[in-house]
Write an enzyme that holds these catalytic residues in place. Structure first.
Site, PDB file in Angstrom:
ATOM      1  CE1 TYR A 220      -2.541  -5.781  -2.415  1.00 33.67           C
ATOM      2  CE2 TYR A 220      -3.031  -5.610  -0.071  1.00 33.67           C
ATOM      3  CZ  TYR A 220      -2.486  -5.076  -1.215  1.00 33.67           C
ATOM      4  OH  TYR A 220      -1.873  -3.837  -1.172  1.00 33.67           O
TER       5      TYR A 220
ATOM      6  CG  LEU B  73      10.783  -2.435   6.959  1.00 37.78           C
ATOM      7  CD1 LEU B  73      10.661  -3.780   7.670  1.00 37.78           C
ATOM      8  CD2 LEU B  73      11.874  -1.587   7.598  1.00 37.78           C
TER       9      LEU B  73
ATOM     10  NE  ARG C 182       7.336  -3.236  -3.356  1.00 40.26           N
ATOM     11  CZ  ARG C 182       7.217  -1.913  -3.320  1.00 40.26           C
ATOM     12  NH1 ARG C 182       8.234  -1.183  -2.917  1.00 40.26           N
ATOM     13  NH2 ARG C 182       6.109  -1.317  -3.673  1.00 40.26           N
TER      14      ARG C 182
ATOM     15  CB  SER D 121      14.089  -6.414   6.653  1.00 42.20           C
ATOM     16  OG  SER D 121      15.013  -7.261   5.960  1.00 42.20           O
TER      17      SER D 121
END
Length: 333
Positions: A56, A208, A210, A214
């Site tokens: 990451y 969620l 991505r 949301s």
């Protein structure tokens, strides 16, 4: 915050974990100071599980976590690290398969320990398996690191039931990290039952979807070049329109429950069993606060029925990854 144990042999962690990927990568620019403040807010609120990967931000995420956890006791934070994916200097992923050989396990772990400034990793896992490398070799090498005291628990990520069984035959597996949400329920047929049979917990990412679930996503939202959702089938054209209609149906249920769409989506995943720990990918304190409120949201059988009527299993439009990625994922075979 309530605690849950990851499987029969894993650590006890908070009922909600924090996924730190978006603070360094794949979702567009992030504010480093706000990211650190968000990690502080998460730990102060009782979150003990932080998930990352050595790739990451090509190591940036581990360095960020190192800085963020300085004020805390190391034993109060459970750090889960994935390894295996390889990056190029331009931020892209190399097209070859994951490097999960025995040599890679030891090499990548050495760099992770240095970046995190720690003597051990709580959970270490290959991000994907490589068909050219037997999973027994990968898990066997991590087992050696457990015996050396450098790793506390072994996890897996995005593998199918058969591979999970093979891995567990080498060493107890604490948890399987895999996508699980109202829009992604593929694990329920074979993978989740196998995990439960083997005493393996589930850390669910993408709860969620991505950002789709949301409640804040809009059809005209602009995505930067570095935001991989620009290539995700669920965020394209008619797929996006159909998926947002599901979100609006879920919003009606959420309003009646006095909650937000995100809170209901997270609480639904948490309701799947005490062996399931949702990971929330909040990059800001306000989004974190909204997500954390899901921990106190109890869903009655009636509420669960309404939620699943609003977003039925299999209702998502578009696959969770592009086909070229799905074909390489053991969990999709």
């Amino acid at each position: 915050m309530e605690s849950r144990k990851l499987g029969a042999t894993g650590p006890v962690v908070s009922a909600i974990g924090l996924g730190a990927m978006g603070m360094s990568d794949l979702y567009g620019p992030a504010d480093e100071a706000e990211s650190i403040a968000t990690i502080h807010a998460a730990i102060d609120a009782g979150i003990t599980l932080i998930d990352t990967a050595d790739f990451y931000g090509s190591g940036h995420n581990e360095l960020l976590i190192r800085e963020a956890i300085k004020p805390y006791r190391r034993e109060d934070v459970t750090i889960s690290v994935k390894f295996g994916s390889r990056r190029d200097p331009f931020g892209g992923f190399t097209p070859v398969g994951s490097d999960v050989s025995a040599a890679a396990v030891k090499d990548r772990l050495a760099f992770t320990l240095r970046r995190l400034n720690t003597d051990y990793v709580d959970i270490y896992r290959p991000t994907r398996i490589n068909p050219q490398v037997p999973v027994e070799e990968t898990v066997g090498a991590i087992k050696e690191m457990v015996e050396a005291g450098l790793v506390r628990h072994i996890g897996m990520s995005e593998v199918g039931a058969q591979t999970l069984r093979r891995a567990a035959a080498v060493h107890p597996i604490s948890d399987l990290q895999i996508e699980y949400s109202l829009l992604s329920r593929g694990i329920e047929a074979e993978i989740l039952p196998a995990a439960r049979e083997l005493g393996i917990g589930v850390t669910a990412y993408g709860v969620l979807s991505r950002g789709l679930l949301s409640g804040h996503w809009t059809p005209g939202r602009h995505l930067t070049d570095r935001d991989f959702r620009g290539m995700s089938p669920r965020f394209q054209g008619e797929n996006l329109e159909a998926n947002l209609r599901l979100v609006e149906a879920l919003r009606e249920v959420a309003v009646d429950l006095g909650a937000t769409v995100a809170q209901v989506a997270i609480a639904w995943v948490a309701s799947r069993g005490r062996d399931v720990v949702p990971l929330v990918g909040a990059r800001r304190r306000d989004r974190l606060g909204e997500s954390l409120a899901a921990a106190s949201l109890t869903l009655s059988p009636e509420a669960l029925a309404r939620i699943e009527a609003a977003v039925p299993a299999g209702a998502a439009s578009g696959s969770r990854y592009a086909d070229v990625i799905l074909t390489s994922m053991d969990s999709e075979r």
